[in-house]
Write an enzyme that holds these catalytic residues in place. Structure first.
Site: not given
Length: 247
Positions: A53, A89, A104, A115, A138, A177, A204-205, A221
Site C-alpha cells: 500500500y 485514490d 472502499h 483502537c 500507534c 467507469g 465504453p463497454l 469519461a
C-alpha cells in the site's frame, strides 16, 4: 439540481492510476491479490501488506486528475454534486470536488488496527518497491494500517449512508467507469431507477447496468463528461440521448 455520481476504476485508469494487474515489472505479480488486500493477509504478514500500500500510495501521487474528474468538479457551479466513488485514490478531491464519499476507503487515510485512531503523520516516500516494510505503531501498541476496505470487511457506515441519501435525493445519477458488478455499490443505480431518477451510464463497454439505464453513452469519461450535461439538455431528455447514441 442534485446530481449523484458513481465512479469506478475506469475514470482513474484514464489518468494512468496503476492497478495490481498493471505491475509491468512483475515485482508484485507473484502474490495473490487476496494476500495483499484482506484482513487475513494483514494478520499473517502486515509488513508485506504495508509495503504494497505504501507503493500504491507513492504511485498515485505521480498521476493527475483527467478531464472527466475536472468536469464533475465543474458541475458544482450549477448543481449540488455528490461523488460516490469505488476508487481509493484522491483524484476527485484533487480535481476540486468537495463532496466525495469513498465506499472502499482511501490510500490517503490511515488508522490504528486496534483502537481505530486516525493517523495523520506523512507517509515516507517509496520511489522503489520493497517486499516488506514495518508499519508504524500507534501509541496504544497497535499497527497503523491503510484506510482501505479489504476483503472480509464491511463498507464504512458513514460514506455508505451518505451515498444512499445522495441517490435518494438526486434529480440525476451518472454512473461512470464502473463494471456494475461489485455490490453493494452496484445496487445504487437500481435504487435510483426504482425511484424514477434518470440514470446515465458513461462507459465504453457494456455492463449489467446498460440494459436498464435511462441513457447510455459509449465514450470514456474524459471525452463524455465535459459536455454531458449540455448534450443531455440539447437532446431534451436522457431517453432521447440514449436513442441518439444507439444510432
Amino acid at each position: 439540481m442534485r446530481i449523484a455520481v458513481l465512479s469506478g476504476a475506469g475514470i482513474s485508469a484514464e489518468s494512468g492510476v496503476p492497478t495490481f494487474r498493471d505491475d509491468r515489472n512483475g515485482f508484485w505479480s507473484k502474490y495473490d491479490p487476496y494476500e495483499l488486500s484482506s484482513t487475513d493477509g494483514w494478520k499473517n504478514n502486515p509488513e508485506r501488506v504495508w509495503a504494497w500500500y505504501l507503493w500504491r500510495h507513492h504511485l498515485v501521487l505521480d498521476v493527475e486528475p483527467n478531464d472527466g474528474h475536472r468536469a464533475i468538479a465543474h458541475w458544482q457551479d450549477i448543481a449540488e454534486v455528490t461523488v460516490i466513488t469505488q476508487n481509493v485514490d484522491n483524484l476527485h478531491e484533487r480535481a476540486g470536488s468537495s463532496d466525495v464519499q469513498h465506499l472502499h476507503g482511501s490510500l490517503f487515510e490511515f488508522r490504528c488496527d486496534t483502537c481505530e485512531r486516525h493517523f495523520g503523520d506523512p507517509m515516507p516516500d517509496m520511489p522503489e518497491p520493497l517486499h516488506e516494510v514495518a508499519p508504524p505503531r500507534c501509541g496504544c501498541g497497535g499497527l497503523i494500517r491503510p484506510g482501505i476496505v479489504w476483503f472480509g470487511e464491511s463498507l464504512p457506515d458513514g460514506p455508505w449512508n451518505a451515498a444512499v441519501d445522495a441517490v435518494q435525493r438526486a434529480d440525476l445519477m451518472v454512473v461512470v467507469g464502473t463494471s456494475s458488478v461489485v455490490y453493494p455499490a452496484a445496487g445504487l443505480p437500481d435504487l435510483a431507477l426504482s425511484r424514477g431518477i434518470p440514470v446515465i451510464e458513461v462507459n465504453p463497454l457494456a455492463t449489467p447496468l446498460s440494459e436498464s439505464a435511462t441513457a447510455v453513452v459509449r465514450e470514456s469519461a474524459g471525452v463524455a463528461l465535459p459536455t454531458l450535461l449540455q448534450r443531455l439538455a440539447a437532446a431534451g431528455s436522457p431517453s432521447e440521448e440514449r436513442a441518439r447514441k444507439s444510432n
